[in-house]
Structures are given as structure tokens and as C-alpha cells.
Design an enzyme around this catalytic site. Sequence first.
Site, PDB file in Angstrom:
ATOM      1  N   SER A  18       0.836  -1.200   0.000  1.00 33.34           N
ATOM      2  CA  SER A  18       0.000   0.000   0.000  1.00 33.34           C
ATOM      3  C   SER A  18       0.870   1.248   0.000  1.00 33.34           C
ATOM      4  O   SER A  18       1.647   1.490   0.923  1.00 33.34           O
ATOM      5  CB  SER A  18      -0.914   0.007   1.228  1.00 33.34           C
ATOM      6  OG  SER A  18      -1.468   1.296   1.364  1.00 33.34           O
ATOM      7  N   HIS A  43      -0.894  -1.315  -4.410  1.00 35.56           N
ATOM      8  CA  HIS A  43      -2.191  -0.993  -3.811  1.00 35.56           C
ATOM      9  C   HIS A  43      -2.302   0.515  -3.614  1.00 35.56           C
ATOM     10  O   HIS A  43      -1.501   1.129  -2.922  1.00 35.56           O
ATOM     11  CB  HIS A  43      -2.313  -1.730  -2.481  1.00 35.56           C
ATOM     12  CG  HIS A  43      -3.669  -1.671  -1.870  1.00 35.56           C
ATOM     13  ND1 HIS A  43      -4.701  -2.501  -2.251  1.00 35.56           N
ATOM     14  CD2 HIS A  43      -4.185  -0.888  -0.894  1.00 35.56           C
ATOM     15  CE1 HIS A  43      -5.784  -2.232  -1.532  1.00 35.56           C
ATOM     16  NE2 HIS A  43      -5.496  -1.251  -0.696  1.00 35.56           N
ATOM     17  N   HIS A  76      -7.988   0.786  -4.637  1.00 32.51           N
ATOM     18  CA  HIS A  76      -8.996   0.525  -3.594  1.00 32.51           C
ATOM     19  C   HIS A  76      -9.768   1.818  -3.331  1.00 32.51           C
ATOM     20  O   HIS A  76      -9.260   2.730  -2.706  1.00 32.51           O
ATOM     21  CB  HIS A  76      -8.261   0.028  -2.333  1.00 32.51           C
ATOM     22  CG  HIS A  76      -9.138  -0.163  -1.135  1.00 32.51           C
ATOM     23  ND1 HIS A  76      -8.628  -0.347   0.140  1.00 32.51           N
ATOM     24  CD2 HIS A  76     -10.491  -0.225  -1.001  1.00 32.51           C
ATOM     25  CE1 HIS A  76      -9.620  -0.496   0.995  1.00 32.51           C
ATOM     26  NE2 HIS A  76     -10.762  -0.412   0.336  1.00 32.51           N
ATOM     27  N   MET A  78     -12.239   4.030  -1.461  1.00 26.61           N
ATOM     28  CA  MET A  78     -13.017   4.234  -0.231  1.00 26.61           C
ATOM     29  C   MET A  78     -13.799   5.524  -0.461  1.00 26.61           C
ATOM     30  O   MET A  78     -13.473   6.590   0.047  1.00 26.61           O
ATOM     31  CB  MET A  78     -12.077   4.319   0.979  1.00 26.61           C
ATOM     32  CG  MET A  78     -11.597   2.927   1.413  1.00 26.61           C
ATOM     33  SD  MET A  78     -10.053   2.968   2.318  1.00 26.61           S
ATOM     34  CE  MET A  78      -8.910   2.981   0.939  1.00 26.61           C
ATOM     35  N   MET A 147     -11.411  -6.446   4.429  1.00 25.86           N
ATOM     36  CA  MET A 147     -10.691  -5.462   5.253  1.00 25.86           C
ATOM     37  C   MET A 147     -10.393  -6.080   6.617  1.00 25.86           C
ATOM     38  O   MET A 147     -11.296  -6.584   7.286  1.00 25.86           O
ATOM     39  CB  MET A 147     -11.531  -4.198   5.444  1.00 25.86           C
ATOM     40  CG  MET A 147     -11.720  -3.355   4.187  1.00 25.86           C
ATOM     41  SD  MET A 147     -10.188  -2.835   3.379  1.00 25.86           S
ATOM     42  CE  MET A 147      -9.331  -1.958   4.693  1.00 25.86           C
TER      43      MET A 147
HETATM   44  C1  DX5 Z   1      -6.703   1.352   5.054  1.00 31.88           C
HETATM   45  C2  DX5 Z   1      -6.123   1.025   3.716  1.00 31.88           C
HETATM   46  C3  DX5 Z   1      -4.961   0.125   3.742  1.00 31.88           C
HETATM   47  C4  DX5 Z   1      -3.747   0.604   4.506  1.00 31.88           C
HETATM   48  C5  DX5 Z   1      -2.970  -0.604   4.925  1.00 31.88           C
HETATM   49  O1  DX5 Z   1      -7.889   2.037   4.860  1.00 31.88           O
HETATM   50  O2  DX5 Z   1      -7.110   0.411   2.909  1.00 31.88           O
HETATM   51  O3  DX5 Z   1      -4.590  -0.264   2.426  1.00 31.88           O
HETATM   52  O4  DX5 Z   1      -2.928   1.464   3.781  1.00 31.88           O
HETATM   53  O5  DX5 Z   1      -1.878  -0.185   5.668  1.00 31.88           O
HETATM   54  P1  DX5 Z   1      -1.121  -1.156   6.662  1.00 31.88           P
HETATM   55  O6  DX5 Z   1      -0.604  -2.311   5.873  1.00 31.88           O
HETATM   56  O7  DX5 Z   1      -0.031  -0.279   7.184  1.00 31.88           O
HETATM   57  O8  DX5 Z   1      -2.096  -1.581   7.717  1.00 31.88           O
HETATM   58 ZN    ZN Z   2      -6.527  -0.469   0.978  1.00 33.04          ZN
END
Ligand code: DX5
Ligand code: ZN
Length: 234
Positions: A18, A43, A76, A78, A147
Site C-alpha cells: 500500500s 495498492h 482501492h 473508499m 478489510m
Molecule cells: C486502510 C487502507 C490500507 C492501509 C494498509 O484504509 O485500505 O490499504 O494502507 O496499511 P497497513 O498495511 O499499514 O495496515
Molecule cells: Zn486499501
Amino acid sequence: MKYDMNTFDPGKILVSPSLLAADFSKLGEQVAEAEAAGCQLLHLDIMDGHFVPNLTFGPALVKALRKDSGMLFDVHFMLTDPIKYVKPFADAGADLITFHIEANGNPADTIAEIRKHDCRVGLTLKPGTPAEAVFPWLDQVDMILVMTVEPGFGGQSFMENQIPKVAAIFAEIKKRDLPVFIEVDGGIDAKTAPGIVSAGADVLVAGTGVFRAPAGMKAATQQLLSLSDLLPAR
Ligand code: DX5
Ligand code: ZN
């Protein structure tokens, strides 16, 4: 090399770091390092300050990164109104667009819009949404994203109580013999990954776990990739 879902080996783990956890002062270098480390996907978390209480980046950044990267761009959303943003992100170079089942709109319309723009389709659900919510859509998508934190921020702790949800989705996909990847996102690292991979997750999002790994990106990525043997048979 340009990665596509068709180039992925079945039965092997994929790592999708990510970008949120990358050093934003040198994004191009960080993305190139992730690719060299063995990550086949990137990501990209797109937040609108409404569906989640945070903002990230838009299509201009995705387009800029696209020029020098062959990774599969795993976007992704949101976003409260995902359908409105499919075209700009597809035009910017998204390969796979994942939207939330909890967002506005009929999922069938958003899926059709994503397909119209020649992208792969992912459907995701928040920790409080039951596995069964995505069952009616399994034969229309390429990936389900479970998630493992509340969406909105990187660096949160992995929610172990999502492991049974992955197992339930895996069982349904297997029963119906569908070619659907299962991705997990939030708090994934070498410690938390084995349990969720054993439940059937084959695409691992890791922000902190890859971009901020003390041992470096390559070691962290290779460690996650080495978990393929734990994947249950499809
Ligand atoms: C949260 C995101 C994730 C986040 C994951 O809303 O969808 O993709 O960046 O980060 P880590 O791996 O640090 O938990
Ligand atoms: Zn994500």
C-alpha cells in the site's frame, strides 16, 4: 514487465504494497523498489473524506506512477459514490478497481462501469459487514477484498476476528469453483499473514509491513511470498 491477472501463477501468494506507507518525498523510487522486491501489484488507496475520515490522492498521481511501473495497479476506492470515479482512474492507468459494498449505488451498475473501462473488478467489505453480503456478486468479480482493519488509515492493528470471514468466502468460492482472488488489507505482516493465508487469502496488501519493514522491502516481500505453501487447495 507488465503484470496482468493472467500472468499470475495460481496457488501462489501475491503481494500488493500500500502506497500510503511509502515515503512520499520519493514515490517513484519507492515504487520501483517495491517492484524489484517481488511485488506484482501496487495498492493505491483512494479516500474521499466522506466514506472514510481521511483524504489521499487522485488520478493525477496514479497517472504519474503508471509511466514507470509495470505492476498491476490495484486501486482501492473508499468513496461514497464509486461509480463517478471509475472513468478518471481507469484513464489514469488503474488495472483493477475495488469498491465497497457499503458505498452508494447498485453494485451491478458499478461493476458494469468498471468492465466498460476494461478494468478488473474487486468488491470489498468492512469488518462489520458479514461474508454473505458479497456472495451474490462472487460470479461477477475478479477479487474480494476483506478489510482486516476499519478502512481510513494505514498502520492499524490486524483484526484477527476477520479470519473466519476469509474462510467463509474461500469455502463459497471453492464450492462454486470460481476464479476469484481473496485479498486482505490492514495490519498484514510476517506475523499476522500466516493465519489469514491458511484461511485462503492469496493477495496480501501490506503498507507498513513492506514500505517500512526494518529488514527492507525485499526481505519483507520475500517472506510474505514464501507463505504460498499455507494456502488451502482450491
Ligand atoms: C486502510 C487502507 C490500507 C492501509 C494498509 O484504509 O485500505 O490499504 O494502507 O496499511 P497497513 O498495511 O499499514 O495496515
Ligand atoms: Zn486499501
